[in-house]
Scaffold this active site. Sequence first.
Site, PDB file in Angstrom:
ATOM      1  N   GLU A 149       0.860  -1.200   0.000  1.00 44.75           N
ATOM      2  CA  GLU A 149       0.000   0.000   0.000  1.00 44.75           C
ATOM      3  C   GLU A 149       0.890   1.243   0.000  1.00 44.75           C
ATOM      4  O   GLU A 149       1.889   1.296   0.709  1.00 44.75           O
ATOM      5  CB  GLU A 149      -0.932  -0.024   1.225  1.00 44.75           C
ATOM      6  CG  GLU A 149      -1.742   1.224   1.466  1.00 44.75           C
ATOM      7  CD  GLU A 149      -2.541   1.714   0.263  1.00 44.75           C
ATOM      8  OE1 GLU A 149      -3.262   0.931  -0.362  1.00 44.75           O
ATOM      9  OE2 GLU A 149      -2.427   2.915  -0.064  1.00 44.75           O
TER      10      GLU A 149
ATOM     11  N   LYS B 217      -7.311  10.303 -16.500  1.00 46.70           N
ATOM     12  CA  LYS B 217      -6.697  11.112 -17.570  1.00 46.70           C
ATOM     13  C   LYS B 217      -5.722  10.261 -18.388  1.00 46.70           C
ATOM     14  O   LYS B 217      -4.907   9.529 -17.809  1.00 46.70           O
ATOM     15  CB  LYS B 217      -5.939  12.294 -16.963  1.00 46.70           C
ATOM     16  CG  LYS B 217      -6.876  13.317 -16.361  1.00 46.70           C
ATOM     17  CD  LYS B 217      -6.121  14.510 -15.828  1.00 46.70           C
ATOM     18  CE  LYS B 217      -7.117  15.464 -15.178  1.00 46.70           C
ATOM     19  NZ  LYS B 217      -6.551  16.265 -14.122  1.00 46.70           N
TER      20      LYS B 217
ATOM     21  N   THR C 149     -13.498  -7.402  -1.348  1.00 43.70           N
ATOM     22  CA  THR C 149     -12.670  -6.332  -0.798  1.00 43.70           C
ATOM     23  C   THR C 149     -13.604  -5.257  -0.228  1.00 43.70           C
ATOM     24  O   THR C 149     -14.822  -5.311  -0.425  1.00 43.70           O
ATOM     25  CB  THR C 149     -11.785  -5.699  -1.897  1.00 43.70           C
ATOM     26  OG1 THR C 149     -12.590  -4.835  -2.697  1.00 43.70           O
ATOM     27  CG2 THR C 149     -11.138  -6.752  -2.786  1.00 43.70           C
ATOM     28  N   GLU C 150     -12.999  -4.252   0.433  1.00 41.05           N
ATOM     29  CA  GLU C 150     -13.832  -3.161   0.959  1.00 41.05           C
ATOM     30  C   GLU C 150     -14.591  -2.457  -0.179  1.00 41.05           C
ATOM     31  O   GLU C 150     -15.789  -2.204  -0.079  1.00 41.05           O
ATOM     32  CB  GLU C 150     -12.970  -2.131   1.700  1.00 41.05           C
ATOM     33  CG  GLU C 150     -12.752  -2.453   3.160  1.00 41.05           C
ATOM     34  CD  GLU C 150     -11.352  -2.959   3.468  1.00 41.05           C
ATOM     35  OE1 GLU C 150     -10.555  -3.165   2.528  1.00 41.05           O
ATOM     36  OE2 GLU C 150     -11.058  -3.176   4.669  1.00 41.05           O
ATOM     37  N   TYR C 151     -13.876  -2.166  -1.265  1.00 36.88           N
ATOM     38  CA  TYR C 151     -14.507  -1.479  -2.402  1.00 36.88           C
ATOM     39  C   TYR C 151     -15.551  -2.363  -3.071  1.00 36.88           C
ATOM     40  O   TYR C 151     -16.585  -1.885  -3.523  1.00 36.88           O
ATOM     41  CB  TYR C 151     -13.439  -1.032  -3.409  1.00 36.88           C
ATOM     42  CG  TYR C 151     -12.899   0.352  -3.133  1.00 36.88           C
ATOM     43  CD1 TYR C 151     -12.215   0.631  -1.951  1.00 36.88           C
ATOM     44  CD2 TYR C 151     -13.074   1.396  -4.036  1.00 36.88           C
ATOM     45  CE1 TYR C 151     -11.712   1.893  -1.687  1.00 36.88           C
ATOM     46  CE2 TYR C 151     -12.581   2.664  -3.774  1.00 36.88           C
ATOM     47  CZ  TYR C 151     -11.899   2.909  -2.600  1.00 36.88           C
ATOM     48  OH  TYR C 151     -11.416   4.164  -2.338  1.00 36.88           O
ATOM     49  N   GLU C 152     -15.269  -3.622  -3.134  1.00 34.56           N
ATOM     50  CA  GLU C 152     -16.206  -4.559  -3.779  1.00 34.56           C
ATOM     51  C   GLU C 152     -17.527  -4.590  -3.018  1.00 34.56           C
ATOM     52  O   GLU C 152     -18.601  -4.590  -3.620  1.00 34.56           O
ATOM     53  CB  GLU C 152     -15.558  -5.950  -3.813  1.00 34.56           C
ATOM     54  CG  GLU C 152     -16.318  -6.972  -4.638  1.00 34.56           C
ATOM     55  CD  GLU C 152     -15.494  -8.251  -4.821  1.00 34.56           C
ATOM     56  OE1 GLU C 152     -14.317  -8.276  -4.414  1.00 34.56           O
ATOM     57  OE2 GLU C 152     -16.038  -9.207  -5.382  1.00 34.56           O
TER      58      GLU C 152
ATOM     59  N   ASP D 260      -6.813   2.167  -8.533  1.00 34.52           N
ATOM     60  CA  ASP D 260      -7.186   3.545  -8.869  1.00 34.52           C
ATOM     61  C   ASP D 260      -7.273   3.684 -10.393  1.00 34.52           C
ATOM     62  O   ASP D 260      -6.378   3.229 -11.109  1.00 34.52           O
ATOM     63  CB  ASP D 260      -6.139   4.521  -8.317  1.00 34.52           C
ATOM     64  CG  ASP D 260      -6.186   4.607  -6.795  1.00 34.52           C
ATOM     65  OD1 ASP D 260      -7.226   4.272  -6.208  1.00 34.52           O
ATOM     66  OD2 ASP D 260      -5.174   5.030  -6.196  1.00 34.52           O
TER      67      ASP D 260
ATOM     68  N   ASP E  43     -15.010  -2.612 -10.477  1.00 35.08           N
ATOM     69  CA  ASP E  43     -16.351  -2.305 -10.986  1.00 35.08           C
ATOM     70  C   ASP E  43     -16.256  -1.217 -12.058  1.00 35.08           C
ATOM     71  O   ASP E  43     -17.278  -0.832 -12.622  1.00 35.08           O
ATOM     72  CB  ASP E  43     -17.256  -1.794  -9.852  1.00 35.08           C
ATOM     73  CG  ASP E  43     -16.824  -0.431  -9.372  1.00 35.08           C
ATOM     74  OD1 ASP E  43     -15.601  -0.225  -9.182  1.00 35.08           O
ATOM     75  OD2 ASP E  43     -17.693   0.453  -9.217  1.00 35.08           O
TER      76      ASP E  43
ATOM     77  N   ASP F  54       5.413   2.612  -3.222  1.00 40.09           N
ATOM     78  CA  ASP F  54       4.763   2.784  -4.513  1.00 40.09           C
ATOM     79  C   ASP F  54       5.144   1.585  -5.373  1.00 40.09           C
ATOM     80  O   ASP F  54       6.334   1.292  -5.529  1.00 40.09           O
ATOM     81  CB  ASP F  54       5.234   4.082  -5.179  1.00 40.09           C
ATOM     82  CG  ASP F  54       4.412   4.398  -6.419  1.00 40.09           C
ATOM     83  OD1 ASP F  54       4.105   3.457  -7.188  1.00 40.09           O
ATOM     84  OD2 ASP F  54       4.069   5.575  -6.616  1.00 40.09           O
TER      85      ASP F  54
HETATM   86  N1  SAM Z   1      -7.870  -2.954  -2.882  1.00 39.78           N
HETATM   87  C1  SAM Z   1      -8.690  -2.209  -1.943  1.00 39.78           C
HETATM   88  C2  SAM Z   1     -10.139  -2.558  -2.150  1.00 39.78           C
HETATM   89  O1  SAM Z   1     -10.475  -3.155  -3.184  1.00 39.78           O
HETATM   90  O2  SAM Z   1     -10.946  -2.251  -1.263  1.00 39.78           O
HETATM   91  C3  SAM Z   1      -8.454  -0.692  -2.086  1.00 39.78           C
HETATM   92  C4  SAM Z   1      -8.861  -0.081  -3.379  1.00 39.78           C
HETATM   93  S1  SAM Z   1      -8.419   1.649  -3.487  1.00 39.78           S
HETATM   94  C5  SAM Z   1      -9.432   2.232  -4.777  1.00 39.78           C
HETATM   95  C6  SAM Z   1      -6.838   1.586  -4.258  1.00 39.78           C
HETATM   96  C7  SAM Z   1      -5.699   1.493  -3.287  1.00 39.78           C
HETATM   97  O3  SAM Z   1      -4.486   1.289  -4.011  1.00 39.78           O
HETATM   98  C8  SAM Z   1      -5.495   2.768  -2.468  1.00 39.78           C
HETATM   99  O4  SAM Z   1      -5.377   2.433  -1.100  1.00 39.78           O
HETATM  100  C9  SAM Z   1      -4.194   3.358  -3.027  1.00 39.78           C
HETATM  101  O5  SAM Z   1      -3.482   4.097  -2.071  1.00 39.78           O
HETATM  102  C10 SAM Z   1      -3.468   2.109  -3.491  1.00 39.78           C
HETATM  103  N2  SAM Z   1      -2.500   2.358  -4.572  1.00 39.78           N
HETATM  104  C11 SAM Z   1      -2.757   3.014  -5.726  1.00 39.78           C
HETATM  105  N3  SAM Z   1      -1.665   3.075  -6.503  1.00 39.78           N
HETATM  106  C12 SAM Z   1      -0.682   2.424  -5.817  1.00 39.78           C
HETATM  107  C13 SAM Z   1       0.683   2.161  -6.093  1.00 39.78           C
HETATM  108  N4  SAM Z   1       1.259   2.597  -7.215  1.00 39.78           N
HETATM  109  N5  SAM Z   1       1.405   1.480  -5.180  1.00 39.78           N
HETATM  110  C14 SAM Z   1       0.816   1.052  -4.026  1.00 39.78           C
HETATM  111  N6  SAM Z   1      -0.470   1.287  -3.699  1.00 39.78           N
HETATM  112  C15 SAM Z   1      -1.221   1.952  -4.590  1.00 39.78           C
END
Ligand code: SAM
Length: 215
Positions: A70, A123, A194-197, A119, A155, A97
């Site tokens: 994360e 863009k 997942t939480e988002y799911e 994410d 989704d 990252d």
């Molecule tokens: N996977 C979780 C879920 O499905 O509930 C979280 C989804 S959330 C939309 C996306 C997560 O990915 C965020 O917590 C974000 O900080 C992390 N993230 C995005 N780009 C990343 C990267 N390059 N490296 C590590 N984490 C990343």
Amino acid sequence: MRLRNIAGSREVIAESKFVIPEDILDQCPGTWQEKFEKKQPLYIEIGMGKGKFIHTMAKEHPEINFVGIEKFSSVLLRAIQKMEQEELPNLRFIRMDAEEITKVFAKGEVDRIYLNFSDPWPKDRHAKRRLPSKEFLKRYDEILVEGGQIEFKTDNRDLFDFAVEELPESVFEAKVLTYDLHNDAVLSEGNIMTEYEEKFSAIGNPICKYILVRK
Ligand code: SAM
């Protein structure tokens, strides 16, 4: 989700026994098995968010080692809190990252990669930052074992279409693909949400999923 400003989250992470310290990450390639009690396959989730998926997976699969990755400390903090409530020997975390992933895992060290609700970076100029982009697929190719696989759920139909369009320029192909995971009797069996799911399926959004293997 970002929760960027939780006071003290960096300090908690630096002291947590569940997190691999950032200053030794460049020494980690080839040593991941030493960080766990048992030598067994290694699955990673990139962008794990608050960690519900990977914590549940690790609990249900003690025969697998898991690493949750994360980018943001304040989000990782939530996953650490879950581990404090229910400690698991086969789950560890990294704050980083994922662009740097090939510096942290050796060639062929990872057996499976999960991308969940990544994410979208809508863009065009940010397309390279999307976790299922061809640039990231190249990185995954470096660290995945022969026969390794990538599982991606979202989704977001635009992001999923983009992810599918990236495949011809990569070494991967979809062995499984659905645009409605929850209504697929076979693929939904054993699905860990997942939480988002949970959030997006509750408002009726269909969940797309693919599983990639090398061509
Ligand atoms: N996977 C979780 C879920 O499905 O509930 C979280 C989804 S959330 C939309 C996306 C997560 O990915 C965020 O917590 C974000 O900080 C992390 N993230 C995005 N780009 C990343 C990267 N390059 N490296 C590590 N984490 C990343």
